[in-house]
Design a protein around this motif. Structure first.
Motif, PDB file in Angstrom:
ATOM      1  N   VAL A  90       0.851  -1.183   0.000  1.00 57.89           N
ATOM      2  CA  VAL A  90       0.000   0.000   0.000  1.00 57.89           C
ATOM      3  C   VAL A  90       0.891   1.239   0.000  1.00 57.89           C
ATOM      4  CG1 VAL A  90      -0.174   0.074   2.518  1.00 57.89           C
ATOM      5  CG2 VAL A  90      -2.004   1.035   1.145  1.00 57.89           C
ATOM      6  N   GLU A  91       0.374   2.336  -0.555  1.00 56.54           N
ATOM      7  CA  GLU A  91       1.118   3.593  -0.517  1.00 56.54           C
ATOM      8  C   GLU A  91       0.923   4.224   0.860  1.00 56.54           C
ATOM      9  OE1 GLU A  91       0.548   6.299  -3.750  1.00 56.54           O
ATOM     10  OE2 GLU A  91       0.695   4.700  -5.237  1.00 56.54           O
ATOM     11  N   ARG A  92       1.947   4.169   1.658  1.00 54.90           N
ATOM     12  CA  ARG A  92       1.935   4.714   3.019  1.00 54.90           C
ATOM     13  C   ARG A  92       3.359   5.123   3.338  1.00 54.90           C
ATOM     14  NH1 ARG A  92      -1.358   3.813   7.839  1.00 54.90           N
ATOM     15  NH2 ARG A  92      -0.064   4.017   9.704  1.00 54.90           N
ATOM     16  N   ALA A 105      -0.437  -6.507   7.021  1.00 55.57           N
ATOM     17  CA  ALA A 105      -1.150  -7.717   7.402  1.00 55.57           C
ATOM     18  C   ALA A 105      -2.146  -7.326   8.484  1.00 55.57           C
ATOM     19  CB  ALA A 105      -0.187  -8.775   7.930  1.00 55.57           C
ATOM     20  N   THR A 106      -3.257  -8.037   8.562  1.00 57.22           N
ATOM     21  CA  THR A 106      -4.285  -7.715   9.547  1.00 57.22           C
ATOM     22  C   THR A 106      -4.559  -8.906  10.456  1.00 57.22           C
ATOM     23  OG1 THR A 106      -6.071  -8.396   8.072  1.00 57.22           O
ATOM     24  CG2 THR A 106      -5.416  -6.094   7.982  1.00 57.22           C
ATOM     25  N   VAL A 136      -4.050  -3.504  12.092  1.00 67.72           N
ATOM     26  CA  VAL A 136      -3.295  -3.578  10.848  1.00 67.72           C
ATOM     27  C   VAL A 136      -1.819  -3.379  11.183  1.00 67.72           C
ATOM     28  CG1 VAL A 136      -3.022  -2.641   8.524  1.00 67.72           C
ATOM     29  CG2 VAL A 136      -5.257  -2.560   9.638  1.00 67.72           C
ATOM     30  N   PHE A 137      -0.971  -4.299  10.734  1.00 68.60           N
ATOM     31  CA  PHE A 137       0.468  -4.218  10.934  1.00 68.60           C
ATOM     32  C   PHE A 137       1.125  -3.825   9.618  1.00 68.60           C
ATOM     33  CE2 PHE A 137      -1.098  -7.159  14.108  1.00 68.60           C
ATOM     34  CZ  PHE A 137      -0.475  -6.708  15.258  1.00 68.60           C
ATOM     35  N   SER A 177       1.872  -0.490  13.974  1.00 73.59           N
ATOM     36  CA  SER A 177       0.522  -1.048  13.953  1.00 73.59           C
ATOM     37  C   SER A 177      -0.501   0.070  14.078  1.00 73.59           C
ATOM     38  CB  SER A 177       0.324  -2.061  15.079  1.00 73.59           C
ATOM     39  OG  SER A 177       0.433  -1.424  16.332  1.00 73.59           O
ATOM     40  N   GLU A 178      -1.721  -0.221  13.620  1.00 72.65           N
ATOM     41  CA  GLU A 178      -2.814   0.752  13.670  1.00 72.65           C
ATOM     42  C   GLU A 178      -4.098   0.004  13.954  1.00 72.65           C
ATOM     43  OE1 GLU A 178      -4.955   2.765  10.052  1.00 72.65           O
ATOM     44  OE2 GLU A 178      -3.150   3.885  10.539  1.00 72.65           O
ATOM     45  N   ASN A 179      -4.874   0.485  14.905  1.00 75.91           N
ATOM     46  CA  ASN A 179      -6.193  -0.098  15.197  1.00 75.91           C
ATOM     47  C   ASN A 179      -7.202   0.579  14.318  1.00 75.91           C
ATOM     48  OD1 ASN A 179      -5.272  -1.848  17.222  1.00 75.91           O
ATOM     49  ND2 ASN A 179      -5.311  -0.198  18.718  1.00 75.91           N
TER      50      ASN A 179
END
Length: 121
Positions: free
Chosen positions: A78-80, A93-94, A106-107, A118-120
Motif C-alpha cells: 500500500v502507498e503509506r 497484514a491484519t 493492521v500491521f 501497527s494501527e487499530n
C-alpha cells in the motif's frame, strides 16, 4: 446409527454441537439425548499458533530499488509513508486481536528499512 460425518465436538447422530467435554464421564447430546464416550471429541485441538513474518536483512535490496523491494514484500503493498525513512511503500497484514465488535489491527512493514508499526482500525 451415524448419519453425519463425524467431526470432533459434533453429535454423530443429529449433527448438533456437543457440550464442552468434562473431566470424566460421557457426553450427552442436548438435542437427541444420546450418550457418547469422550472419543467423540478425538482430533479436537484447542491450541492455535500465529506465525509472523521474520525479518531477513539479506533480502533487502542494496540499491533501494522499489521493484526489487516490492518483490520481497511479505504481504499486499500500500502507498503509506514510513515514519522512519520516508519510503512511500509499505506492506501490511491484519489480525483480529480485540473483540469481534471492534475493528481489526493492521500491521505495516516498510519495504525499504523494514520498520514495523501497527494501527487499530
Amino acid at each position: 446409527m451415524e448419519i453425519f460425518n463425524n467431526r470432533p465436538g459434533f453429535c454423530p447422530s443429529c449433527g448438533s454441537i456437543l457440550p464442552p467435554l468434562q473431566v470424566k464421564g460421557n457426553v450427552f447430546c442436548y438435542n437427541c439425548k444420546q450418550e457418547f464416550s469422550p472419543d467423540v471429541y478425538s482430533g479436537e485441538t484447542s491450541e492455535y499458533t500465529i506465525h509472523f513474518n521474520s525479518y531477513d536483512p539479506s533480502k533487502l535490496s542494496k540499491k533501494g530499488n522499489r521493484e526489487t523491494d516490492t518483490a520481497e514484500a511479505d504481504g499486499p503493498v500500500v502507498e503509506r509513508k514510513c515514519p522512519k525513512c520516508g519510503n512511500d511503500k509499505m506492506s501490511y497484514a491484519t489480525l483480529q486481536l480485540r473483540s469481534a465488535d471492534e475493528g481489526q489491527t493492521v500491521f505495516f512493514t516498510c519495504l525499504k528499512c523494514k520498520y514495523k508499526e501497527s494501527e487499530n482500525s
